[in-house]
Design a protein around this motif. Structure first.
Motif, PDB file in Angstrom:
ATOM      1  N   UNK A 224       0.823  -1.199   0.000  1.00 14.36           N
ATOM      2  CA  UNK A 224       0.000   0.000   0.000  1.00 14.36           C
ATOM      3  C   UNK A 224       0.868   1.265   0.000  1.00 14.36           C
ATOM      4  N   UNK A 225       1.973   1.221   0.734  1.00 20.45           N
ATOM      5  CA  UNK A 225       2.819   2.406   0.871  1.00 20.45           C
ATOM      6  C   UNK A 225       3.910   2.506  -0.187  1.00 20.45           C
ATOM      7  N   UNK A 226       3.892   1.617  -1.156  1.00 20.81           N
ATOM      8  CA  UNK A 226       4.943   1.594  -2.161  1.00 20.81           C
ATOM      9  C   UNK A 226       5.064   2.921  -2.898  1.00 20.81           C
ATOM     10  N   UNK A 227       3.958   3.553  -3.160  1.00 20.77           N
ATOM     11  CA  UNK A 227       3.980   4.807  -3.911  1.00 20.77           C
ATOM     12  C   UNK A 227       3.572   5.997  -3.037  1.00 20.77           C
ATOM     13  N   UNK A 228       3.836   5.919  -1.739  1.00 22.99           N
ATOM     14  CA  UNK A 228       3.468   7.003  -0.828  1.00 22.99           C
ATOM     15  C   UNK A 228       4.611   8.000  -0.680  1.00 22.99           C
ATOM     16  N   UNK A 229       4.318   9.067   0.014  1.00 21.52           N
ATOM     17  CA  UNK A 229       5.323  10.104   0.238  1.00 21.52           C
ATOM     18  C   UNK A 229       6.314   9.664   1.314  1.00 21.52           C
ATOM     19  N   UNK A 230       7.436  10.362   1.360  1.00 16.50           N
ATOM     20  CA  UNK A 230       8.464  10.051   2.361  1.00 16.50           C
ATOM     21  C   UNK A 230       7.982  10.398   3.760  1.00 16.50           C
ATOM     22  N   UNK A 231       7.125  11.404   3.863  1.00 10.55           N
ATOM     23  CA  UNK A 231       6.601  11.790   5.171  1.00 10.55           C
ATOM     24  C   UNK A 231       5.795  10.646   5.783  1.00 10.55           C
ATOM     25  N   UNK A 232       5.009   9.972   4.984  1.00  6.28           N
ATOM     26  CA  UNK A 232       4.212   8.850   5.484  1.00  6.28           C
ATOM     27  C   UNK A 232       5.116   7.688   5.895  1.00  6.28           C
ATOM     28  N   UNK A 233       6.182   7.441   5.164  1.00  2.00           N
ATOM     29  CA  UNK A 233       7.137   6.388   5.524  1.00  2.00           C
ATOM     30  C   UNK A 233       7.780   6.686   6.873  1.00  2.00           C
ATOM     31  N   UNK A 234       8.133   7.939   7.092  1.00  2.00           N
ATOM     32  CA  UNK A 234       8.766   8.313   8.365  1.00  2.00           C
ATOM     33  C   UNK A 234       7.801   8.077   9.519  1.00  2.00           C
ATOM     34  N   UNK A 235       6.534   8.461   9.327  1.00  2.00           N
ATOM     35  CA  UNK A 235       5.552   8.237  10.382  1.00  2.00           C
ATOM     36  C   UNK A 235       5.337   6.747  10.646  1.00  2.00           C
ATOM     37  N   UNK A 236       5.279   5.972   9.605  1.00  2.00           N
ATOM     38  CA  UNK A 236       5.078   4.524   9.771  1.00  2.00           C
ATOM     39  C   UNK A 236       6.246   3.908  10.544  1.00  2.00           C
ATOM     40  N   UNK A 237       7.458   4.293  10.183  1.00  2.00           N
ATOM     41  CA  UNK A 237       8.633   3.763  10.891  1.00  2.00           C
ATOM     42  C   UNK A 237       8.618   4.201  12.349  1.00  2.00           C
ATOM     43  N   UNK A 238       8.269   5.445  12.597  1.00  2.00           N
ATOM     44  CA  UNK A 238       8.206   5.956  13.963  1.00  2.00           C
ATOM     45  C   UNK A 238       7.134   5.235  14.779  1.00  2.00           C
ATOM     46  N   UNK A 239       5.978   4.984  14.165  1.00  2.00           N
ATOM     47  CA  UNK A 239       4.896   4.320  14.878  1.00  2.00           C
ATOM     48  C   UNK A 239       5.183   2.844  15.136  1.00  2.00           C
ATOM     49  N   UNK A 240       6.037   2.241  14.343  1.00  2.00           N
ATOM     50  CA  UNK A 240       6.346   0.824  14.529  1.00  2.00           C
ATOM     51  C   UNK A 240       7.466   0.576  15.538  1.00  2.00           C
TER      52      UNK A 240
END
Length: 176
Positions: free
Chosen positions: A34-50
């Motif tokens: 789902x996040x393959x084509x998402x923004x870098x900001x969303x990736x950072x939040x996902x990593x932080x939340x995990x």
């Protein structure tokens, strides 16, 4: 038969970890798609939340994975991963994270991560339940006055003590 309980514990731990990795691997795989084509900001939040879930999985793996010798005998069975308390709370954090991930996968919104706000609330509730009586008991520990000695001793008795005193006067055996 020797070591049967440790073998049983080791097998149960392996099964629990296998189930955890199967569930989390499938949900995280779908999240990555789902996040393959998402923004870098969303990736950072996902990593932080995990981060909390990754810490919990690391602790469960480190303490729960059994170790074997070269002959295949159990050297250390690991802690019981089915026990209550802190282990259960770590599983709860991991499963809440996976729930939020599945919300991101299905609805493509990060609002499901608000459920993680329940973790500190639940932790505070548990700490209050554990530490509350200890802290409340210190405030009420006043020296009893002479007039209230009987009332405090009666109130201090537990139900079990009161029942034993009540049954102490009864005749238990009748002889003919």
């Amino acid at each position: 038969m020797a070591g049967k309980s440790s073998k049983k514990q080791a097998h149960a731990n392996v099964q629990v970890l296998k189930q955890l990795y199967t569930i989390s691997g499938s949900v995280l795989g779908l999240l990555l798609l789902r996040l393959l084509f998402s923004s870098k900001k969303r990736w950072i939040w996902i990593i932080l939340f995990h981060a909390p879930a990754a810490g919990c999985v690391y602790m469960l793996e480190k303490n729960g994975r059994p170790t074997y010798d070269s002959a295949g005998h159990v050297v250390r069975e690991g802690m019981d991963l089915n026990q209550k308390g802190l282990t259960e709370w770590m599983f709860d954090i991991v499963y809440l994270t996976l729930f939020a991930d599945s919300g991101v996968v299905v609805f493509n919104t990060m609002k499901f991560w608000y459920i993680m706000l329940l973790v500190p609330v639940y932790l505070g509730y548990k700490i209050k339940g554990i530490a509350g009586p200890m802290l409340g008991g210190m405030n009420n520990a006043k020296a009893p006055s002479a007039s209230s000695t009987n009332s405090t001793s009666a109130a201090a008795k537990s139900k079990r003590q009161a029942k034993r005193e009540k049954n102490a006067d009864k005749t238990r055996f009748k002889y003919k």
